[in-house]
Enzyme design. Structure first.
Site, PDB file in Angstrom:
ATOM      1  N   GLU A 138       0.833  -1.204   0.000  1.00 39.49           N
ATOM      2  CA  GLU A 138       0.000   0.000   0.000  1.00 39.49           C
ATOM      3  C   GLU A 138       0.870   1.257   0.000  1.00 39.49           C
ATOM      4  O   GLU A 138       0.596   2.209  -0.731  1.00 39.49           O
ATOM      5  CB  GLU A 138      -0.935  -0.059   1.220  1.00 39.49           C
ATOM      6  CG  GLU A 138      -2.160   0.774   1.105  1.00 39.49           C
ATOM      7  CD  GLU A 138      -3.019   0.493  -0.120  1.00 39.49           C
ATOM      8  OE1 GLU A 138      -2.804  -0.504  -0.825  1.00 39.49           O
ATOM      9  OE2 GLU A 138      -3.900   1.335  -0.379  1.00 39.49           O
ATOM     10  N   HIS A 156       2.064  -0.731  -4.993  1.00 38.12           N
ATOM     11  CA  HIS A 156       2.517  -1.839  -5.833  1.00 38.12           C
ATOM     12  C   HIS A 156       2.081  -3.145  -5.169  1.00 38.12           C
ATOM     13  O   HIS A 156       2.514  -3.439  -4.063  1.00 38.12           O
ATOM     14  CB  HIS A 156       4.036  -1.792  -5.993  1.00 38.12           C
ATOM     15  CG  HIS A 156       4.518  -2.710  -7.056  1.00 38.12           C
ATOM     16  ND1 HIS A 156       4.185  -2.543  -8.373  1.00 38.12           N
ATOM     17  CD2 HIS A 156       5.284  -3.819  -7.009  1.00 38.12           C
ATOM     18  CE1 HIS A 156       4.724  -3.502  -9.081  1.00 38.12           C
ATOM     19  NE2 HIS A 156       5.390  -4.296  -8.291  1.00 38.12           N
ATOM     20  N   HIS A 157       1.252  -3.904  -5.855  1.00 34.48           N
ATOM     21  CA  HIS A 157       0.513  -4.979  -5.190  1.00 34.48           C
ATOM     22  C   HIS A 157       0.857  -6.363  -5.709  1.00 34.48           C
ATOM     23  O   HIS A 157       0.946  -6.560  -6.926  1.00 34.48           O
ATOM     24  CB  HIS A 157      -0.982  -4.701  -5.326  1.00 34.48           C
ATOM     25  CG  HIS A 157      -1.372  -3.374  -4.723  1.00 34.48           C
ATOM     26  ND1 HIS A 157      -1.343  -2.210  -5.453  1.00 34.48           N
ATOM     27  CD2 HIS A 157      -1.705  -3.033  -3.471  1.00 34.48           C
ATOM     28  CE1 HIS A 157      -1.670  -1.196  -4.653  1.00 34.48           C
ATOM     29  NE2 HIS A 157      -1.894  -1.667  -3.448  1.00 34.48           N
ATOM     30  N   HIS A 180       2.152  -4.253 -13.916  1.00 38.30           N
ATOM     31  CA  HIS A 180       1.184  -4.272 -15.008  1.00 38.30           C
ATOM     32  C   HIS A 180       1.386  -3.097 -15.953  1.00 38.30           C
ATOM     33  O   HIS A 180       1.272  -3.249 -17.168  1.00 38.30           O
ATOM     34  CB  HIS A 180      -0.238  -4.284 -14.431  1.00 38.30           C
ATOM     35  CG  HIS A 180      -0.407  -5.359 -13.407  1.00 38.30           C
ATOM     36  ND1 HIS A 180      -0.936  -5.140 -12.152  1.00 38.30           N
ATOM     37  CD2 HIS A 180      -0.036  -6.662 -13.426  1.00 38.30           C
ATOM     38  CE1 HIS A 180      -0.893  -6.271 -11.459  1.00 38.30           C
ATOM     39  NE2 HIS A 180      -0.352  -7.212 -12.212  1.00 38.30           N
ATOM     40  N   GLU A 181       1.718  -1.938 -15.377  1.00 37.77           N
ATOM     41  CA  GLU A 181       1.793  -0.750 -16.235  1.00 37.77           C
ATOM     42  C   GLU A 181       2.986  -0.758 -17.183  1.00 37.77           C
ATOM     43  O   GLU A 181       2.981  -0.005 -18.153  1.00 37.77           O
ATOM     44  CB  GLU A 181       1.675   0.539 -15.424  1.00 37.77           C
ATOM     45  CG  GLU A 181       2.671   0.707 -14.322  1.00 37.77           C
ATOM     46  CD  GLU A 181       2.313   1.900 -13.413  1.00 37.77           C
ATOM     47  OE1 GLU A 181       1.608   1.695 -12.416  1.00 37.77           O
ATOM     48  OE2 GLU A 181       2.753   3.009 -13.700  1.00 37.77           O
ATOM     49  N   ASP A 237       9.162  -4.406  -8.463  1.00 36.03           N
ATOM     50  CA  ASP A 237       9.054  -5.839  -8.130  1.00 36.03           C
ATOM     51  C   ASP A 237      10.260  -6.291  -7.328  1.00 36.03           C
ATOM     52  O   ASP A 237      10.129  -7.073  -6.383  1.00 36.03           O
ATOM     53  CB  ASP A 237       8.915  -6.663  -9.412  1.00 36.03           C
ATOM     54  CG  ASP A 237       7.669  -6.276 -10.176  1.00 36.03           C
ATOM     55  OD1 ASP A 237       6.573  -6.367  -9.592  1.00 36.03           O
ATOM     56  OD2 ASP A 237       7.794  -5.860 -11.338  1.00 36.03           O
TER      57      ASP A 237
END
Ligand code: HBI
Length: 107
Positions: free
Chosen positions: A58, A62-63, A80-81, A89
């Site tokens: 949070e 970045h999840h 994803h982006e 990551d």
């Protein structure tokens, strides 16, 4: 905080070095992502770990993609982006490794 910042996909030597710094992670087949399976003493410890990671995720915006059953947590990281692996990551994976160690994870 990091929202809106353009994320660069890791490629070439930088990607190789990033993967070498994360020996407990595997490349996912068929997509540019990394994964790790963790096992803890029981559900309580697994969930304590997940809570720590959730709060970090949070803060970073970045999840993880993750799956939990009892004491096991399967985690996949990708950005994803940028459609692949990024420094985000690598940062989250290093945080996961440090917290997994503190909480006595196996695998
Ligand atoms: N988490 N893993 C991951 N990858 C993303 O690209 C990502 C995210 N969490 C939030 C997020 N992107 C947002 O910045 C955008 O979806 C708005």
């Amino acid at each position: 905080m990091m929202r809106g910042v353009r994320v660069q996909k890791l490629t070439g030597e930088r990607r190789v070095a990033a993967l070498q710094s994360l020996p407990d992670w595997s490349e996912v087949s068929g997509r540019d992502a990394i994964s790790r399976v963790l096992k803890f003493k029981d559900f309580n410890v697994a969930f304590a770990f997940m809570t720590r990671v959730a709060m970090k995720a949070e803060r970073m915006d970045h999840h993880p993609e993750w799956f939990n059953v009892y004491n096991r947590v399967d985690i996949t990281l990708a950005t994803h982006e940028c459609g692949g692996l990024s420094e985000r990551d690598v940062e989250l994976a290093a945080f996961i490794d440090a917290n997994a160690k503190v909480l006595g994870a196996t695998l």
